[in-house]
Scaffold this motif. Structure first.
Motif, short mmCIF file in Angstrom:
data_model
loop_
_atom_site.label_atom_id
_atom_site.label_comp_id
_atom_site.label_asym_id
_atom_site.label_seq_id
_atom_site.Cartn_x
_atom_site.Cartn_y
_atom_site.Cartn_z
N ALA A 38 0.89 -1.35 -0.10
CA ALA A 38 -0.02 -0.01 -0.09
C ALA A 38 0.81 1.27 0.06
O ALA A 38 0.53 2.32 -0.68
CB ALA A 38 -0.78 0.02 1.32
N ILE A 39 2.06 1.25 0.66
CA ILE A 39 2.96 2.31 0.88
C ILE A 39 3.47 2.57 -0.48
O ILE A 39 3.61 3.66 -0.93
CB ILE A 39 3.64 2.13 1.91
N ASP A 42 0.98 4.12 -2.97
CA ASP A 42 1.09 5.38 -2.80
C ASP A 42 2.23 6.16 -3.21
O ASP A 42 2.15 7.39 -4.04
CB ASP A 42 1.16 5.81 -1.34
N CYS A 102 5.50 9.25 2.10
CA CYS A 102 4.48 8.23 1.91
C CYS A 102 4.52 7.37 3.11
O CYS A 102 3.34 6.93 3.39
CB CYS A 102 4.99 7.39 0.64
N TYR A 103 5.51 6.92 3.88
CA TYR A 103 5.50 6.12 4.88
C TYR A 103 4.54 6.79 5.99
O TYR A 103 3.53 6.32 6.59
CB TYR A 103 6.75 5.77 5.41
N ASP A 106 0.58 6.90 5.96
CA ASP A 106 0.07 5.59 6.06
C ASP A 106 -0.82 5.70 7.40
O ASP A 106 -0.36 5.99 8.52
CB ASP A 106 1.04 4.60 6.09
N ASP A 107 -2.26 5.14 7.33
CA ASP A 107 -2.98 5.32 8.51
C ASP A 107 -2.22 4.43 9.46
O ASP A 107 -2.64 4.72 10.71
CB ASP A 107 -4.43 4.87 8.08
#
Length: 149
Positions: A38-39, A42, A102-103, A106-107
């Motif tokens: 996911a990261i 992104d 980006c890291y 992340d939620d």
């Protein structure tokens, strides 16, 4: 985006590899590494104007490695990363910034830091007051900053 260059499969693999080296996963804090799919998605989706410098950094890493970074053993990968840190320049700085930005949006990472996974505005995030006296040496130097052209 007009100035975004697509990454080759080798560049994407090297991005994933170097991202994991910059921010590895942590079982202790229950967070993924920066190589998390996911990261990574992104990063690829939001490269935008940083695309050219990130590609340059990944190509520099590939030249130093002599092969895809992911195919190197851990010791050789660390040696390549060390050399890259010394000579990566603006492209290297941009690569690291892209990985970190980006890291840290992340939620899962925000949640592990005790932050509500949301945009900072309109609510904002309250920061504790710091020790402003730490800036006194900087203020004491006066106008030693280089003026912009």
């Amino acid at each position: 985006m007009a100035d975004q260059l697509p990454l080759t499969p080798r560049q994407r693999d090297d991005l994933r590899t170097i991202a994991a080296m910059i921010v590895p996963a942590s079982n202790e804090y229950k967070v993924p590494g920066a190589d998390d799919p996911a990261i990574q998605a992104d990063m690829l989706a939001t490269l935008g104007r940083d695309s050219k410098l990130v590609v340059a950094a990944l190509d520099h890493l590939a030249r130093l490695a002599g092969q895809p970074l992911a195919k190197l053993d851990a010791a050789r990968r660390d040696a390549v990363a060390h050399e890259f840190r010394k000579h990566g320049g603006a492209a290297g700085d941009t690569l690291v910034r892209v990985v970190l930005q980006c890291y840290y949006r992340d939620d899962r990472v925000l949640g592990s830091l005790g932050l509500e996974p949301r945009a900072p505005f309109p609510k904002g995030h309250v920061l504790p007051d710091g020790d402003w006296s730490l800036l006194e040496p900087v203020k004491a130097r006066g106008g030693t900053l280089r003026r912009a052209p």
